[in-house]
Design a protein around this motif. Structure first.
Motif: not given
Length: 321
Positions: A141-144, A146-149, A177-180, A273-275
């Motif tokens: 999933n390229a839009l998970s 690790d892809g959001w930032r 989100l990256e931390a949790r 939601a942020i994705r």
């Protein structure tokens, strides 16, 4: 679905000659969606969908998408199927794009779904998750998370054109989100884009799922969170608890969520939601003028992101435990 690449009748007729699809009678572009160019075809053998895969789609992913549809259909899930060419291939080329002809699924998507429809969607999503077991191909999933930032970085400089203060607000959300983000929940094949226009109904009966071009391997409960976002909010931005309850009941009637999945649901909903906020923001800012495409408002998902920040327990989504 959308139209970015135009086609001529002569080119289309020559392309269809490689298929057992009948003679072309008419065709028209389909303007909904944002990824590929899509056309509704009418031939002497019935209706079909033509998809031209645009530059944002990696051609290397196409065997996964097309193979997944066959795998799911073989296990009883109602979904469109790619038609083979006379040489057995599922892909051809039209107007310089990889292209496929897909069977037409009867039904229509609902503009105003009720709780009973949400229950059917939850059930169908769980059925898809179970049917996807054993599919040998995989796709990240390229839009998970690790892809959001990286996606945010493409829009950050212009984000305040959409709403003042966004450039300062979003980095903190990404930090959290990256931390949790959970790393030990059940995974499998997910649809990742099961919005209202990707689910067809005939009357009140769900007739099938379409548009598997975001499908990938990821957290199963993340797919549930995406459906909560897509199906259970009203036009005024409020969360409909009755719809949330119905969707979750439908899902758990086929595949019960684990305690860990339940605990993670608010965070997964925030991530979902942020994705969609980020991809809509990018498209809102970057879609070229003149493209036959319906751009979607990124602020709709910003409001949902802000709602999920306040959710402390999955019971706030209607879960009964």
């Amino acid at each position: 679905m959308a139209v970015y690449t135009d086609i001529t009748e002569d080119d289309l007729s020559r392309f269809l000659a490689a298929y057992d699809a009948g003679t072309l009678l008419s065709y028209k572009g389909i303007a909904e969606g944002v990824e590929n160019s899509n056309f509704l075809l009418h031939t002497t053998k019935g209706a079909l969908i033509l998809t031209l895969y645009e530059k944002r789609v990696d051609p290397g992913d196409l065997p996964f998408f097309l193979g997944l549809m066959h795998h799911l259909a073989e296990r009883g899930l109602s979904c469109p199927l790619p038609l083979p060419r006379s040489d057995g291939a599922l892909l051809g080329e039209l107007s310089g794009r990889p292209a496929a002809v897909i069977s037409f699924l009867e039904g229509m998507w609902l503009r105003k779904p009720a709780a009973k429809h949400c229950r059917e969607v939850g059930r169908a999503l769980a059925q898809m998750h179970l049917a996807g077991e054993g599919f040998e191909l995989t796709r990240r999933n390229a839009l998970s998370v690790d892809g959001w930032r990286p996606l945010w970085d493409k829009s950050a400089d212009r984000a305040d054109e959409v709403e003042t203060g966004l450039r300062d607000e979003i980095p903190g959300e990404l930090d959290l989100l990256e931390a949790r983000w959970p790393k030990d929940l059940p995974t499998g094949v997910i649809h990742a884009d099961l919005f209202q226009d990707n689910v067809f109904f005939i009357g009140d009966e769900l007739s099938g799922l379409i548009d598997f071009y975001f499908a990938c391997n990821d957290i199963l409960a993340y797919d549930v969170a995406t459906c909560l976002n897509a199906w259970c909010f009203e036009k005024d931005g409020s969360f409909n608890l009755t719809k949330g309850m119905a969707l979750l009941e439908g899902y758990e009637s086929v595949r019960p969520l684990s305690d860990a999945e339940v605990a993670a649901l608010p965070l997964l909903a925030q991530g979902s939601a942020i994705r969609f906020f980020l991809t809509r923001l990018y498209d809102w800012l970057m879609t070229p003028p003149g493209a036959l495409v319906v751009k979607k408002d990124p602020l709709e998902y910003l409001r949902r992101l802000r709602f999920h920040r306040q959710v402390l327990d999955a019971r706030e989504y209607g879960l009964s435990r």
